[in-house]
Each structure stands twice: as C-alpha cells, then as structure tokens.
Design a protein around this motif. Sequence first.
Motif, PDB file in Angstrom:
ATOM      1  N   PRO A   4       0.852  -1.192   0.000  1.00  0.00           N
ATOM      2  CA  PRO A   4       0.000   0.000   0.000  1.00  0.00           C
ATOM      3  C   PRO A   4       0.889   1.243   0.000  1.00  0.00           C
ATOM      4  N   PRO A   5       0.371   2.347  -0.517  1.00  0.00           N
ATOM      5  CA  PRO A   5       1.204   3.556  -0.545  1.00  0.00           C
ATOM      6  C   PRO A   5       1.546   4.014   0.871  1.00  0.00           C
ATOM      7  N   ALA A   6       2.685   4.636   1.007  1.00  0.00           N
ATOM      8  CA  ALA A   6       3.101   5.176   2.303  1.00  0.00           C
ATOM      9  C   ALA A   6       2.115   6.268   2.708  1.00  0.00           C
ATOM     10  N   ASN A  62       2.026  15.600  21.432  1.00  0.00           N
ATOM     11  CA  ASN A  62       2.006  14.506  20.470  1.00  0.00           C
ATOM     12  C   ASN A  62       1.038  14.829  19.343  1.00  0.00           C
ATOM     13  N   LEU A  63       1.577  15.027  18.170  1.00  0.00           N
ATOM     14  CA  LEU A  63       0.792  15.228  16.955  1.00  0.00           C
ATOM     15  C   LEU A  63       1.302  14.214  15.937  1.00  0.00           C
ATOM     16  N   PRO A  64       0.685  13.034  15.872  1.00  0.00           N
ATOM     17  CA  PRO A  64       1.196  11.997  14.976  1.00  0.00           C
ATOM     18  C   PRO A  64       1.332  12.483  13.532  1.00  0.00           C
ATOM     19  N   ALA A  65       2.464  12.182  12.950  1.00  0.00           N
ATOM     20  CA  ALA A  65       2.761  12.622  11.590  1.00  0.00           C
ATOM     21  C   ALA A  65       1.692  12.195  10.600  1.00  0.00           C
ATOM     22  N   GLN A  66       1.109  11.027  10.813  1.00  0.00           N
ATOM     23  CA  GLN A  66       0.146  10.479   9.874  1.00  0.00           C
ATOM     24  C   GLN A  66      -1.116  11.335   9.744  1.00  0.00           C
ATOM     25  N   SER A  67      -1.416  12.151  10.742  1.00  0.00           N
ATOM     26  CA  SER A  67      -2.602  13.013  10.684  1.00  0.00           C
ATOM     27  C   SER A  67      -2.244  14.494  10.799  1.00  0.00           C
ATOM     28  N   LEU A  68      -0.988  14.824  10.672  1.00  0.00           N
ATOM     29  CA  LEU A  68      -0.518  16.189  10.905  1.00  0.00           C
ATOM     30  C   LEU A  68      -0.862  17.171   9.796  1.00  0.00           C
ATOM     31  N   TYR A  69      -0.643  16.795   8.558  1.00  0.00           N
ATOM     32  CA  TYR A  69      -0.679  17.754   7.449  1.00  0.00           C
ATOM     33  C   TYR A  69      -1.924  18.645   7.431  1.00  0.00           C
ATOM     34  N   PRO A  70      -3.137  18.095   7.556  1.00  0.00           N
ATOM     35  CA  PRO A  70      -4.318  18.967   7.524  1.00  0.00           C
ATOM     36  C   PRO A  70      -4.404  19.920   8.722  1.00  0.00           C
ATOM     37  N   ARG A  97       9.738  11.119   9.528  1.00  0.00           N
ATOM     38  CA  ARG A  97       8.581  11.936   9.897  1.00  0.00           C
ATOM     39  C   ARG A  97       8.998  13.332  10.355  1.00  0.00           C
ATOM     40  N   GLY A  98      10.048  13.404  11.157  1.00  0.00           N
ATOM     41  CA  GLY A  98      10.494  14.701  11.667  1.00  0.00           C
ATOM     42  C   GLY A  98      10.923  15.640  10.557  1.00  0.00           C
ATOM     43  N   THR A  99      11.729  15.133   9.651  1.00  0.00           N
ATOM     44  CA  THR A  99      12.200  15.943   8.534  1.00  0.00           C
ATOM     45  C   THR A  99      11.037  16.359   7.641  1.00  0.00           C
ATOM     46  N   ARG A 100      10.103  15.447   7.387  1.00  0.00           N
ATOM     47  CA  ARG A 100       8.949  15.745   6.542  1.00  0.00           C
ATOM     48  C   ARG A 100       8.081  16.839   7.183  1.00  0.00           C
ATOM     49  N   ALA A 101       7.765  16.693   8.472  1.00  0.00           N
ATOM     50  CA  ALA A 101       6.926  17.679   9.161  1.00  0.00           C
ATOM     51  C   ALA A 101       7.617  19.037   9.201  1.00  0.00           C
TER      52      ALA A 101
END
Length: 152
Positions: A4-6, A62-70, A97-101
């Motif tokens: 599945p896509p990342a 705690n702001l999980p990266a998986q739901s952070l963007y919006p 995740r850290g670098t991406r956020a």
Amino acid sequence: MAQPPAWHEAYPTPRNQSPKVVVTRQELLQWLQEGQKPGVDFLLVDLRRTDHEGGSIKGSINLPAQSLYPSLPTLLNLCQSAGVRTVIWYCGSSKGRGTRACGWFQDMLDDRQVDGMTSAILLDGISGWARAGEEYTRLMEEYDAEKWSSAK
C-alpha cells in the motif's frame, strides 16, 4: 501483492526536504535548564503515533505525523497567537517523519511569508535524546529504560 502507498504519499512532498534549522539535544537541554518553557518559548512536537513507548521529552505535544498535514494551518495560527517563535519536530530518529513535518511547516511559513518563526528538527530525535544519559532521561515523561537498552 503490491505494497500500500506510504501514509505521506497522500500529501505533497515538502519543498524543504533538508531542514534549514537543526536543534541539537545539547541546545535543547540548555534551553530547558535555563528555564525556557515548552509551549511558551518554543513548541516541541513528538510526531510518533504507535511507537511512543519509552517516553517523550517533557513539555512536548504529540501530533502523529500520519494526521498532521491537515492540522498545520491551525497549528500555525496557535503558534502565532501564542508568540511561539520556534517549532521543533522530532520522531524516533528525526530522519523521516520529523524531517517531513519540519519541511511542510517551513513551506507554509515561506508561502505565507511568516517572519519571526522557525521550523526546526531535533537532531537524532528521541532515540538520541533517550540514549544520551541521565541528564536527558530525567527530562522525559514515562521514561522506560528497557525500551532504549536495545540497539534499535
């Protein structure tokens, strides 16, 4: 069977893929020892979702990266309202995740021409912090030495 896509593929790739600002654990430790307060003087964001066992740095949210963007626009508004000048992101190693956020937030700061606020990464993430010795681990919530004793 295809993988599945990342999770992050649902969001744009950050333009800033190499953090402009890096905070070392020594710098963060000094800030904390000098009485700077997370949530007031800077915001410390733990991006881990299910791998948070072992503890987190006191004062982080705690702001999980998986739901952070919006949530980034709201986070920016909160930081601006509170006068937060530095947002420090971390995950296990601060290499994914850290670098991406950090990049996403910096992109938003750039796009909105926000001056006086910095998006930074905690070098080596929580792993580096937790394995750096007692002066670091005493500044952790729910520290569990067992989690950090392995060579993960």
